[in-house]
Design a protein around this motif. Sequence first.
Motif, PDB file in Angstrom:
ATOM      1  N   GLN A 130       0.841  -1.193   0.000  1.00 24.05           N
ATOM      2  CA  GLN A 130       0.000   0.000   0.000  1.00 24.05           C
ATOM      3  C   GLN A 130       0.877   1.243   0.000  1.00 24.05           C
ATOM      4  N   ASP A 131       0.252   2.375  -0.338  1.00 27.80           N
ATOM      5  CA  ASP A 131       0.941   3.677  -0.366  1.00 27.80           C
ATOM      6  C   ASP A 131       2.189   3.620  -1.248  1.00 27.80           C
ATOM      7  N   ILE A 132       2.047   3.032  -2.420  1.00 28.58           N
ATOM      8  CA  ILE A 132       3.185   2.859  -3.327  1.00 28.58           C
ATOM      9  C   ILE A 132       3.513   4.188  -4.010  1.00 28.58           C
ATOM     10  N   THR A 133       4.792   4.530  -4.008  1.00 29.30           N
ATOM     11  CA  THR A 133       5.284   5.647  -4.815  1.00 29.30           C
ATOM     12  C   THR A 133       6.541   5.188  -5.540  1.00 29.30           C
ATOM     13  N   ILE A 134       6.716   5.623  -6.777  1.00 28.29           N
ATOM     14  CA  ILE A 134       7.912   5.316  -7.553  1.00 28.29           C
ATOM     15  C   ILE A 134       8.421   6.624  -8.139  1.00 28.29           C
ATOM     16  N   SER A 135       9.657   6.973  -7.790  1.00 24.25           N
ATOM     17  CA  SER A 135      10.245   8.239  -8.223  1.00 24.25           C
ATOM     18  C   SER A 135      11.366   7.990  -9.213  1.00 24.25           C
ATOM     19  N   ASN A 136      11.313   8.712 -10.333  1.00 21.73           N
ATOM     20  CA  ASN A 136      12.381   8.656 -11.331  1.00 21.73           C
ATOM     21  C   ASN A 136      13.467   9.637 -10.909  1.00 21.73           C
ATOM     22  N   ASN A 142      19.561   8.779 -23.614  1.00 22.95           N
ATOM     23  CA  ASN A 142      18.471   8.310 -24.482  1.00 22.95           C
ATOM     24  C   ASN A 142      17.097   8.511 -23.863  1.00 22.95           C
ATOM     25  N   GLY A 143      17.072   9.178 -22.728  1.00 21.62           N
ATOM     26  CA  GLY A 143      15.792   9.438 -22.080  1.00 21.62           C
ATOM     27  C   GLY A 143      15.269   8.271 -21.263  1.00 21.62           C
ATOM     28  N   GLN A 144      16.097   7.250 -21.030  1.00 19.66           N
ATOM     29  CA  GLN A 144      15.675   6.094 -20.257  1.00 19.66           C
ATOM     30  C   GLN A 144      15.927   6.327 -18.767  1.00 19.66           C
ATOM     31  N   CYS A 145      14.980   5.898 -17.953  1.00 22.68           N
ATOM     32  CA  CYS A 145      15.159   5.967 -16.508  1.00 22.68           C
ATOM     33  C   CYS A 145      16.266   5.006 -16.091  1.00 22.68           C
ATOM     34  N   VAL A 146      17.261   5.499 -15.364  1.00 26.87           N
ATOM     35  CA  VAL A 146      18.369   4.653 -14.928  1.00 26.87           C
ATOM     36  C   VAL A 146      18.485   4.589 -13.402  1.00 26.87           C
ATOM     37  N   THR A 147      17.722   5.413 -12.712  1.00 29.45           N
ATOM     38  CA  THR A 147      17.695   5.365 -11.246  1.00 29.45           C
ATOM     39  C   THR A 147      16.267   5.620 -10.782  1.00 29.45           C
ATOM     40  N   LEU A 148      15.750   4.723  -9.973  1.00 34.85           N
ATOM     41  CA  LEU A 148      14.415   4.948  -9.441  1.00 34.85           C
ATOM     42  C   LEU A 148      14.361   4.501  -7.989  1.00 34.85           C
ATOM     43  N   LEU A 149      13.463   5.120  -7.272  1.00 33.64           N
ATOM     44  CA  LEU A 149      13.249   4.810  -5.861  1.00 33.64           C
ATOM     45  C   LEU A 149      11.796   4.422  -5.664  1.00 33.64           C
ATOM     46  N   LEU A 150      11.606   3.221  -5.147  1.00 27.81           N
ATOM     47  CA  LEU A 150      10.264   2.707  -4.880  1.00 27.81           C
ATOM     48  C   LEU A 150      10.046   2.687  -3.377  1.00 27.81           C
TER      49      LEU A 150
END
Length: 251
Positions: A130-136, A142-150
């Motif tokens: 629950q309360d899921i957040t995913i931050s880029n 190339n515009g690809q996400c290479v670091t994310l925090l869940l």
Amino acid sequence: PDIIAICSPTETHLALLKTALNAKCHLFCEKPLWWQTDMHLNSNHDVLEPTLALIEHCRNSNLLLKLHTQWPFTLPAFLSLHPDTRITAETIHHFSMWMSPASTGSQMIVDSAPHLLSMLYAFAGSGNLQDITISNLGIDANGQCVTLLLRCIHRHLHGQIHVELLLTHHSQQPRPAGYSINGQSVERIVALPQYLISFTDNGRSVSVKDPLVCAVEDFIVAVQSGQQTDAESLLFGMTMLYQLLTFADSL
């Protein structure tokens, strides 16, 4: 053969699982159990139906299907560095994990989140995120996400665990990784080419028995003892992976 190990790319898993089960083989499958990167899921039912069909086939044919997730087998090494930590469903309130997948974008979640989910299941069994957040947190040229925090909360029968998963694209081995339980951390160190594994924290170090070896040994013992397929763990892993990926569509 009596046993098939599925170690191929994720998008091939579902067809290979069906083929191996029709051949009446026990299955040791690389994580995640299955996923089609180009599929359009309208609801959790689209994930549950194929997964339940696999489980039913296993039950009817007395076959074992087990997912290859290594990280829970490292907990003895963690405890040798942090012997005062109690690993029970009631005592774990915070869990953080950091990994360095070779993939980018939402594929990082497909490749790495099953490790996180296997640890949560080992701690507290099934539950809900629950309360899921995913931050880029970073993109490449190339515009690809290479670091994310869940971030999320794992609510289970005995309480809840505040969860963080940091994923940073890393193309070369060995890839940095580690985890923290209630603020007590370990960093995985891999010495190549022998692939010797250790955990370190604040200048202390302990050897880690290769969790791949542990996972294979555990699977063989389970086959020999006639263990049944753990439907709950497989369904938890697939439904929670779907839940996480519905929050990652914009990555």
